[in-house]
Design a protein around this motif. Structure first.
Motif, PDB file in Angstrom:
ATOM      1  N   SER A 209       0.832  -1.204   0.000  1.00 37.86           N
ATOM      2  CA  SER A 209       0.000   0.000   0.000  1.00 37.86           C
ATOM      3  C   SER A 209       0.866   1.252   0.000  1.00 37.86           C
ATOM      4  CB  SER A 209      -0.915  -0.009   1.226  1.00 37.86           C
ATOM      5  OG  SER A 209      -1.623   1.210   1.343  1.00 37.86           O
ATOM      6  N   ARG A 210       1.925   1.256   0.803  1.00 43.72           N
ATOM      7  CA  ARG A 210       2.801   2.426   0.885  1.00 43.72           C
ATOM      8  C   ARG A 210       3.610   2.613  -0.390  1.00 43.72           C
ATOM      9  NH1 ARG A 210       3.888   1.005   7.210  1.00 43.72           N
ATOM     10  NH2 ARG A 210       2.185   2.321   7.997  1.00 43.72           N
ATOM     11  N   LEU A 211       4.044   1.514  -0.983  1.00 46.10           N
ATOM     12  CA  LEU A 211       4.790   1.595  -2.242  1.00 46.10           C
ATOM     13  C   LEU A 211       3.908   2.096  -3.381  1.00 46.10           C
ATOM     14  CD1 LEU A 211       6.821  -1.718  -1.904  1.00 46.10           C
ATOM     15  CD2 LEU A 211       7.800   0.584  -1.997  1.00 46.10           C
ATOM     16  N   LYS A 212       2.658   1.664  -3.400  1.00 49.62           N
ATOM     17  CA  LYS A 212       1.730   2.111  -4.441  1.00 49.62           C
ATOM     18  C   LYS A 212       1.446   3.610  -4.319  1.00 49.62           C
ATOM     19  CE  LYS A 212      -0.515  -2.368  -5.189  1.00 49.62           C
ATOM     20  NZ  LYS A 212      -1.735  -3.188  -4.948  1.00 49.62           N
ATOM     21  N   LYS A 213       1.369   4.110  -3.083  1.00 50.41           N
ATOM     22  CA  LYS A 213       1.154   5.547  -2.877  1.00 50.41           C
ATOM     23  C   LYS A 213       2.358   6.341  -3.373  1.00 50.41           C
ATOM     24  CE  LYS A 213      -1.985   5.038   1.055  1.00 50.41           C
ATOM     25  NZ  LYS A 213      -2.161   5.162   2.525  1.00 50.41           N
ATOM     26  N   LEU A 214       3.564   5.826  -3.091  1.00 51.38           N
ATOM     27  CA  LEU A 214       4.776   6.491  -3.573  1.00 51.38           C
ATOM     28  C   LEU A 214       4.819   6.453  -5.094  1.00 51.38           C
ATOM     29  CD1 LEU A 214       7.577   7.741  -3.346  1.00 51.38           C
ATOM     30  CD2 LEU A 214       8.497   5.453  -2.916  1.00 51.38           C
ATOM     31  N   LYS A 215       4.501   5.315  -5.677  1.00 50.43           N
ATOM     32  CA  LYS A 215       4.480   5.155  -7.140  1.00 50.43           C
ATOM     33  C   LYS A 215       3.536   6.189  -7.768  1.00 50.43           C
ATOM     34  CE  LYS A 215       2.362   1.893 -10.410  1.00 50.43           C
ATOM     35  NZ  LYS A 215       3.202   2.110 -11.590  1.00 50.43           N
ATOM     36  N   ALA A 216       2.329   6.301  -7.215  1.00 48.28           N
ATOM     37  CA  ALA A 216       1.329   7.235  -7.753  1.00 48.28           C
ATOM     38  C   ALA A 216       1.820   8.673  -7.656  1.00 48.28           C
ATOM     39  CB  ALA A 216       0.009   7.070  -6.993  1.00 48.28           C
ATOM     40  N   TRP A 217       2.473   9.013  -6.536  1.00 46.99           N
ATOM     41  CA  TRP A 217       2.965  10.382  -6.348  1.00 46.99           C
ATOM     42  C   TRP A 217       4.092  10.685  -7.331  1.00 46.99           C
ATOM     43  CZ3 TRP A 217       7.617  12.690  -5.121  1.00 46.99           C
ATOM     44  CH2 TRP A 217       7.552  14.047  -4.771  1.00 46.99           C
ATOM     45  N   LEU A 218       5.011   9.751  -7.507  1.00 50.42           N
ATOM     46  CA  LEU A 218       6.119   9.958  -8.441  1.00 50.42           C
ATOM     47  C   LEU A 218       5.596  10.183  -9.856  1.00 50.42           C
ATOM     48  CD1 LEU A 218       8.596   7.156  -7.235  1.00 50.42           C
ATOM     49  CD2 LEU A 218       8.922   9.619  -6.986  1.00 50.42           C
ATOM     50  N   GLU A 219       4.610   9.393 -10.256  1.00 44.73           N
ATOM     51  CA  GLU A 219       4.075   9.490 -11.613  1.00 44.73           C
ATOM     52  C   GLU A 219       3.272  10.772 -11.803  1.00 44.73           C
ATOM     53  OE1 GLU A 219       1.944   5.881 -12.232  1.00 44.73           O
ATOM     54  OE2 GLU A 219       3.751   4.623 -12.271  1.00 44.73           O
ATOM     55  N   GLU A 220       2.461  11.104 -10.793  1.00 45.98           N
ATOM     56  CA  GLU A 220       1.618  12.297 -10.889  1.00 45.98           C
ATOM     57  C   GLU A 220       2.463  13.567 -10.947  1.00 45.98           C
ATOM     58  OE1 GLU A 220      -1.869  14.591  -8.313  1.00 45.98           O
ATOM     59  OE2 GLU A 220      -1.310  12.530  -7.825  1.00 45.98           O
ATOM     60  N   ASN A 221       3.563  13.582 -10.191  1.00 49.22           N
ATOM     61  CA  ASN A 221       4.404  14.775 -10.113  1.00 49.22           C
ATOM     62  C   ASN A 221       5.638  14.700 -11.006  1.00 49.22           C
ATOM     63  OD1 ASN A 221       3.246  16.499  -7.679  1.00 49.22           O
ATOM     64  ND2 ASN A 221       3.121  14.351  -7.085  1.00 49.22           N
ATOM     65  N   GLN A 222       5.736  13.588 -11.793  1.00 52.88           N
ATOM     66  CA  GLN A 222       6.847  13.398 -12.719  1.00 52.88           C
ATOM     67  C   GLN A 222       8.198  13.564 -12.024  1.00 52.88           C
ATOM     68  OE1 GLN A 222       6.049  16.071 -16.018  1.00 52.88           O
ATOM     69  NE2 GLN A 222       4.525  14.702 -16.864  1.00 52.88           N
ATOM     70  N   ARG A 223       8.326  12.870 -10.896  1.00 56.98           N
ATOM     71  CA  ARG A 223       9.566  12.936 -10.118  1.00 56.98           C
ATOM     72  C   ARG A 223      10.356  11.642 -10.261  1.00 56.98           C
ATOM     73  NH1 ARG A 223       9.561  17.249  -6.388  1.00 56.98           N
ATOM     74  NH2 ARG A 223      11.721  16.582  -6.064  1.00 56.98           N
ATOM     75  N   GLU A 224      11.670  11.756 -10.095  1.00 53.50           N
ATOM     76  CA  GLU A 224      12.552  10.596 -10.159  1.00 53.50           C
ATOM     77  C   GLU A 224      12.556   9.862  -8.818  1.00 53.50           C
ATOM     78  OE1 GLU A 224      14.310   9.522 -12.809  1.00 53.50           O
ATOM     79  OE2 GLU A 224      13.449  11.120 -14.049  1.00 53.50           O
ATOM     80  N   LEU A 225      12.829   8.567  -8.877  1.00 50.19           N
ATOM     81  CA  LEU A 225      12.977   7.795  -7.637  1.00 50.19           C
ATOM     82  C   LEU A 225      14.420   7.967  -7.171  1.00 50.19           C
ATOM     83  CD1 LEU A 225      11.804   5.868  -5.535  1.00 50.19           C
ATOM     84  CD2 LEU A 225      12.456   3.954  -6.993  1.00 50.19           C
TER      85      LEU A 225
END
Length: 473
Positions: A209-225
């Motif tokens: 659940s926490r990884l999916k939230k991070l994934k969604a935020w990275l994609e929505e904000n076009q940020r690098e991991l």
């Protein structure tokens, strides 16, 4: 289709519902249909409703999965496309060197690699036979025909939500763009890895659940991991620092797994520092963590009296006289009432830590309660529980009841059911019981090799003598 979703066939009415095109690949059907087993249209109008509701719920659920499915299909096409591209490069090189046999072997290796995509060997083998032993010109024709055939087969096997996009990736893997290194396929593989390792199901689900939230935020904000991206993400979380650290732990677990187990991820990120490490979480000054407080004897009597005659009262009494955790008590079975060295005991089989398995003697004030619970038990468990969640936890309902009870009686956040465990330990300590005996009763480590590794601990009679010093209810 009839506008009211029913149609007459052979004297019987049927309910029908067309499946929207975007979810057909998930549901693997174009239409729902079922016989209503009636010749009356009026009755059919009534009987169709549960079917339509169920089907529409399934369609809604499938729509929620479409995005993830599309991503999985793009990844699958990319993997297949890379395999085909790699084969073509090797095959051309081997053919140019006149190594026909090796080129043929490369073809069979490719077939094996793509077998997981639903490859139809029978459709490919005639093509291999057609060009077997041919010259370089034939080899070029073989490569072209094989590539086109494999691409068609992969498309058929994937049944893509977006056929054009998947087709482009199959023809040229450079068309694939991953929005985030935390892909759906990797999350699935990580989940499988964690479960096979025996990680508790609830922990795995929370990490995902926490990884999916991070994934969604990275994609929505076009940020690098990367370190900065994770740092910024943590700042957006409206939660306690402890929870932020748990987000970091989930990410760290995923990163270490991916670097070790995922070849593509390792190739892309092996030179990059783990972005979940060395993250500074600023502690807010002046804010102290609320610690759990122990109940006094008067408090416990007040709680018990307020729910006398109910299961919650039995649970409170068990907690007060055993110091056991709430789920440990709710998992007790009738068969866990045992005798050890002639002493009536409760056998706690499983719990939070490796030391949780233990024998807890039954206080004399508990004996009538244990006897009644065993007699009234409807099934295996000593305490009745109205339900259990998907993780097999039986204490959820009773835990919520206790939360409402203590709140109604004026107790704050620092008082929880676990406070009974703290009370139990405090009472024994105040009665001059040794720390070793207390730790043995509640299932704690002592922190010393002598007692944790080499000692079997106090026996049942010694523990009973300690517990018998208590007078609570």
């Amino acid at each position: 289709m009839a506008s009211d979703n029913i149609i007459l066939r052979g004297g019987n009415w049927y309910v029908r519902l067309s499946v929207p095109a975007d979810v057909r690949p998930i549901l693997n059907r174009r239409e729902y249909t079922a016989s209503l087993k009636t010749g009356s249209k009026q009755e059919a109008q009534r009987l169709k409703l549960p079917f339509l509701q169920t089907w529409r719920d399934e369609i809604a659920e499938a729509r929620g999965l479409t995005q993830d499915l599309g991503e999985k299909q793009r990844e699958t096409a990319y993997t297949a496309s890379q395999a085909i591209q790699g084969y073509l490069n090797d095959s051309v090189r081997l053919s140019a060197l006149g190594k026909t046999k090796e080129a043929n072997e490369a073809s069979f290796e490719l077939l094996k690699e793509l077998d997981s995509f639903g490859l139809d060997y029978e459709a490919v083998l005639p093509l291999v036979q057609k060009y077997r032993g041919g010259d370089i010109a034939d080899r070029v024709g073989f490569q072209k025909e094989l590539t086109e055939l494999l691409q068609r087969q992969v498309v058929t096997a994937i049944n893509p939500v977006n056929q054009k996009e998947v087709g482009q990736i199959l023809k040229d893997p450079s068309h694939y763009r991953a929005k985030s290194p935390i892909t759906v396929t990797r999350l699935d593989a990580f989940e499988d890895y964690q479960r096979r390792r025996g990680i508790v199901a609830k922990t795995v689900d929370t990490q995902l659940s926490r990884l999916k939230k991070l994934k969604a935020w990275l994609e929505e904000n076009q940020r690098e991991l990367n370190h900065e991206g994770v740092e910024t993400y943590l700042d957006t979380l409206d939660c306690a620092n402890k929870t932020k650290k748990q987000h970091l732990f989930a990410g760290n677990s995923f990163w270490k797994w991916a670097i070790k187990k995922d070849k593509t991820f390792k190739r892309q990120h092996q030179e990059q520092a783990n972005p979940f490490e060395n993250q500074h979480i600023e502690e807010v000054r002046g804010v102290r963590k609320k610690e759990r407080k122990a109940f006094t004897v008067t408090d416990i009597q007040k709680l018990h009296e307020s729910v006398k005659g109910k299961t919650l009262a039995d649970l409170i009494m068990l907690g007060a006289y055993t110091g056991a955790r709430i789920e440990e008590l709710c998992q007790l079975k009738v068969s866990d009432v045992v005798k050890e060295d002639g002493v009536d005991c409760l056998y706690i089989r499983d719990g939070k830590t490796s030391n949780a398995e233990r024998i807890v003697p039954v206080h004399k004030d508990l004996k009538p309660l244990i006897k009644r619970l065993a007699k009234e038990a409807d099934g295996d468990f000593l305490l009745p529980a109205s339900s259990k969640n998907k993780y097999g936890t039986r204490s959820d309902s009773l835990s919520k009841q206790f939360g409402r009870l203590k709140k109604d009686l004026g107790y704050g956040e620092e008082h929880v059911f676990h406070s009974l465990r703290k009370s139990f330990i405090t009472f024994l300590q105040n009665n001059d019981i040794s720390g070793l005996t207390i730790a043995s009763i509640v299932g704690h480590e002592t922190g010393t090799i002598t007692f944790d590794v080499y000692s079997a601990g106090p026996n049942a009679k010694q523990k009973l003598k300690a517990i018998s010093t208590l007078k609570i209810l």
